[in-house]
Write an enzyme that holds these catalytic residues in place. Structure first.
Site, mmCIF file in Angstrom:
data_model
loop_
_atom_site.group_PDB
_atom_site.id
_atom_site.type_symbol
_atom_site.label_atom_id
_atom_site.label_comp_id
_atom_site.label_asym_id
_atom_site.label_seq_id
_atom_site.Cartn_x
_atom_site.Cartn_y
_atom_site.Cartn_z
ATOM 1 N N CYS A 213 1.787 -1.877 15.545
ATOM 2 C CA CYS A 213 1.515 -1.654 13.898
ATOM 3 C C CYS A 213 0.666 -2.670 13.568
ATOM 4 C CB CYS A 213 2.892 -1.338 14.348
ATOM 5 S SG CYS A 213 3.197 -1.398 12.093
ATOM 6 N N CYS B 259 3.800 8.605 1.308
ATOM 7 C CA CYS B 259 4.246 7.459 1.777
ATOM 8 C C CYS B 259 4.165 6.589 1.380
ATOM 9 C CB CYS B 259 3.300 7.101 3.084
ATOM 10 S SG CYS B 259 3.504 6.463 4.344
ATOM 11 N N GLU C 220 1.024 -0.734 0.134
ATOM 12 C CA GLU C 220 0.500 0.083 -0.144
ATOM 13 C C GLU C 220 0.641 1.789 0.095
ATOM 14 O OE1 GLU C 220 -4.083 -1.256 2.123
ATOM 15 O OE2 GLU C 220 -2.463 -1.485 3.419
ATOM 16 N N CYS D 159 6.443 -4.632 16.324
ATOM 17 C CA CYS D 159 5.658 -3.962 16.912
ATOM 18 C C CYS D 159 4.521 -4.088 17.505
ATOM 19 C CB CYS D 159 6.054 -1.677 17.054
ATOM 20 S SG CYS D 159 7.584 -2.011 16.025
ATOM 21 N N CYS E 39 6.198 -6.761 7.501
ATOM 22 C CA CYS E 39 7.355 -6.518 8.572
ATOM 23 C C CYS E 39 8.198 -7.382 9.003
ATOM 24 C CB CYS E 39 7.209 -5.332 9.043
ATOM 25 S SG CYS E 39 8.360 -4.749 9.653
ATOM 26 N N CYS F 17 -1.129 6.257 9.703
ATOM 27 C CA CYS F 17 -0.293 5.273 10.068
ATOM 28 C C CYS F 17 0.036 4.073 10.706
ATOM 29 C CB CYS F 17 0.603 6.234 11.297
ATOM 30 S SG CYS F 17 1.377 7.803 11.104
HETATM 31 N N1 SAH Z 1 8.696 1.287 10.213
HETATM 32 C C1 SAH Z 1 9.036 2.090 10.021
HETATM 33 C C2 SAH Z 1 8.505 2.964 9.790
HETATM 34 C C3 SAH Z 1 7.188 2.439 8.819
HETATM 35 S S1 SAH Z 1 5.825 2.878 10.383
HETATM 36 C C4 SAH Z 1 9.071 2.809 11.550
HETATM 37 O O1 SAH Z 1 8.820 1.581 12.041
HETATM 38 O O2 SAH Z 1 9.485 3.535 12.018
HETATM 39 C C5 SAH Z 1 5.610 4.802 10.585
HETATM 40 C C6 SAH Z 1 5.673 4.896 11.857
HETATM 41 O O3 SAH Z 1 4.086 4.515 11.749
HETATM 42 C C7 SAH Z 1 6.659 4.912 13.151
HETATM 43 O O4 SAH Z 1 6.499 5.198 13.651
HETATM 44 C C8 SAH Z 1 5.572 3.538 13.517
HETATM 45 O O5 SAH Z 1 6.146 3.051 14.753
HETATM 46 C C9 SAH Z 1 4.032 4.398 13.289
HETATM 47 N N2 SAH Z 1 3.013 3.407 13.519
HETATM 48 C C10 SAH Z 1 3.563 2.000 13.514
HETATM 49 N N3 SAH Z 1 1.532 1.293 14.697
HETATM 50 C C11 SAH Z 1 0.836 2.565 14.384
HETATM 51 C C12 SAH Z 1 -0.658 2.913 14.853
HETATM 52 N N4 SAH Z 1 -1.198 1.942 15.473
HETATM 53 N N5 SAH Z 1 -1.068 4.275 15.247
HETATM 54 C C13 SAH Z 1 0.070 5.236 15.396
HETATM 55 N N6 SAH Z 1 1.560 5.581 14.642
HETATM 56 C C14 SAH Z 1 1.670 3.839 14.378
HETATM 57 FE FE1 SF4 Z 2 7.794 -2.533 10.986
HETATM 58 FE FE2 SF4 Z 2 5.360 -0.981 11.903
HETATM 59 FE FE3 SF4 Z 2 7.440 -1.821 13.501
HETATM 60 FE FE4 SF4 Z 2 7.490 -0.134 11.727
HETATM 61 S S1 SF4 Z 2 6.127 0.177 13.263
HETATM 62 S S2 SF4 Z 2 9.632 -1.843 12.089
HETATM 63 S S3 SF4 Z 2 6.636 -1.563 10.443
HETATM 64 S S4 SF4 Z 2 6.902 -3.403 12.785
#
Ligand code: SAH
Ligand code: SF4
Length: 386
Positions: free
Chosen positions: A140, A126, A113, A137, A133, A363
């Site tokens: 996420c 974006c 996406e 996290c 991934c 995000c």
């Molecule tokens: N993998 C990279 C980039 C993709 S995520 C990273 O983790 O930085 C982009 C941003 O969105 C990151 O700061 C991530 O922590 C945040 N993010 C992930 N899940 C989220 C959620 N459910 N609500 C708000 N931000 C989120």
């Molecule tokens: Fe991967 Fe989501 Fe963690 Fe970014 S925030 S490193 S996309 S699991």
């Protein structure tokens, strides 16, 4: 008689390229070598690269016949040997707030996406760097999807081309207002785990005779792959955003498990040594606001103590919910109280406005259906060897 269309057929990608190399995603040097290998005279090769590059990246042309400053027989030669191909646009959704989410199909039938976010003073694309991934996290959505694979250079740059097709943004002159003025590597995947392809794709996006985005308008977000952060500064030169999200190792271990490998102290030490750290090129810290987890006033004070001395801004991200998410978004009051403390310590602390939530484009909400079976956290942790 045409083959019957079955659901299975619909999910199989069209074999579009016929195995020919794609000119999209080649660096100038590799395109030069490829054109020479295809019979281009060496002394003309740089000029040919410049011409083809302009058609692909300034005009958005993918049909060799439309490359009218090339002789007809040379166009035929190129068409025999190469393709100019982007990922296939499967669906486009437009949010009530104007955000656009593109679902793209790439070779192998995988899906990723890409999200376009229009704002008054800018338009941000974006983009994704991986299918899914490998990191997990806990807040996420993408992290619940098994990694299928890294995206190629062509698939990363191709996301920009598809969005420009959709927005009709081709043939713009220098100085024109751009619809896509900024790129953030904040879609699916950890960009620093696909370093070489992300770097080459961003170098293509920055090329002054192509898409021509300034390095300062590209932001790479990482969960904290410490050894690669300095390399990103040196080899890409873009802006860096760090997904910090917690102020103690105990909490960050839970939220961003890569913290068990490189903890907060190690991460901040790497940032203090970051080559491009100045007041005009600050680091962005991303901090997702999770109710009762990381949003207390003590957290805010600890945060400013931790980052003292690092030119930075703190981007507060209200948590975006997704089906089955184990957290809640902090209240607006809490987010503002937190921001006030950070602000009083001299750091800008903008609250990121959730965009495209109605189409799950905000995000952390991205997740393609390539992996339909949803994995449990335990399965993910077992695979990650934790
Ligand atoms: N993998 C990279 C980039 C993709 S995520 C990273 O983790 O930085 C982009 C941003 O969105 C990151 O700061 C991530 O922590 C945040 N993010 C992930 N899940 C989220 C959620 N459910 N609500 C708000 N931000 C989120
Ligand atoms: Fe991967 Fe989501 Fe963690 Fe970014 S925030 S490193 S996309 S699991």
């Amino acid at each position: 008689m045409p083959a019957p269309i079955t659901p299975e057929f619909l999910t199989v990608p069209r074999a579009r390229s016929g195995g020919l190399p794609n000119l999209v995603g080649m660096t100038r040097e590799s395109m030069r070598a490829a054109l020479i290998a295809a019979g281009t005279l060496e002394k003309q090769a740089n000029m040919r690269v410049g011409q083809v590059w302009g058609w692909i990246y300034q005009k958005g042309v993918s049909d060799f016949d439309a490359m009218t400053n090339l002789a007809k027989d040379y166009r035929a030669l190129l068409a025999d040997r190469f393709i100019v191909e982007r990922p296939e646009l499967v669906t486009k959704q437009v949010s009530a707030d104007g955000t656009r989410k593109y679902l793209l199909r790439i070779n192998g039938g995988h899906e990723v996406e890409t999200v376009y976010i229009p704002e008054e003073d800018r338009g941000t694309l974006c983009i994704s760097s991986q299918v899914g991934c490998t990191l997990t996290c806990s807040f996420c959505h993408t992290g619940t999807q098994k990694l299928v694979r890294n995206l190629s250079v062509a698939e990363i740059v191709g996301q920009i081309l598809v969005a420009r097709d959709d927005l009709g943004e081709w043939g713009i002159a220098p100085g024109d207002k751009r619809l896509i003025s900024n790129i953030v590597l904040m879609g699916m995947g950890e960009p620093l785990y696909n370093f070489d392809n992300v770097r080459d794709a961003m170098l293509i996006a920055m090329d002054p005779e192509g898409i021509s985005l300034s390095r300062r308008r590209i932001t790479l977000s990482t969960s904290g792959v410490v050894p690669e952060i300095t390399r990103a500064g040196q080899e890409i030169g873009c802006m860096i955003a760090i997904s910090l999200h917690a102020t103690t190792d105990a909490v960050r271990d839970q939220l961003v498990p890569i913290n068990k490998r490189w903890n907060i102290e190690t991460l901040l030490a790497a940032l203090r040594a970051y080559p491009r750290l100045t007041n005009s090129e600050r680091i962005t810290f991303e901090y997702v606001m999770l109710e009762g987890i990381n949003d207390s006033k003590e957290d805010a004070h600890r945060l400013v103590d931790l980052i003292r001395g690092i030119p930075a801004k703190i981007n507060l991200i209200p948590f975006n919910e997704w089906p089955g998410a184990p957290y809640k978004r902090s209240s607006g009051n809490r987010i503002h109280a937190f921001g006030d403390i950070v602000n009083a310590a001299g750091y800008a602390s903008p609250v990121r406005k959730p965009r495209g939530e109605d189409i799950m484009a905000a995000c952390g909400q991205l997740k393609s259906e390539t992996e339909r079976g949803r994995k449990t956290r335990a399965e993910i942790a077992a695979e990650a060897g934790q």
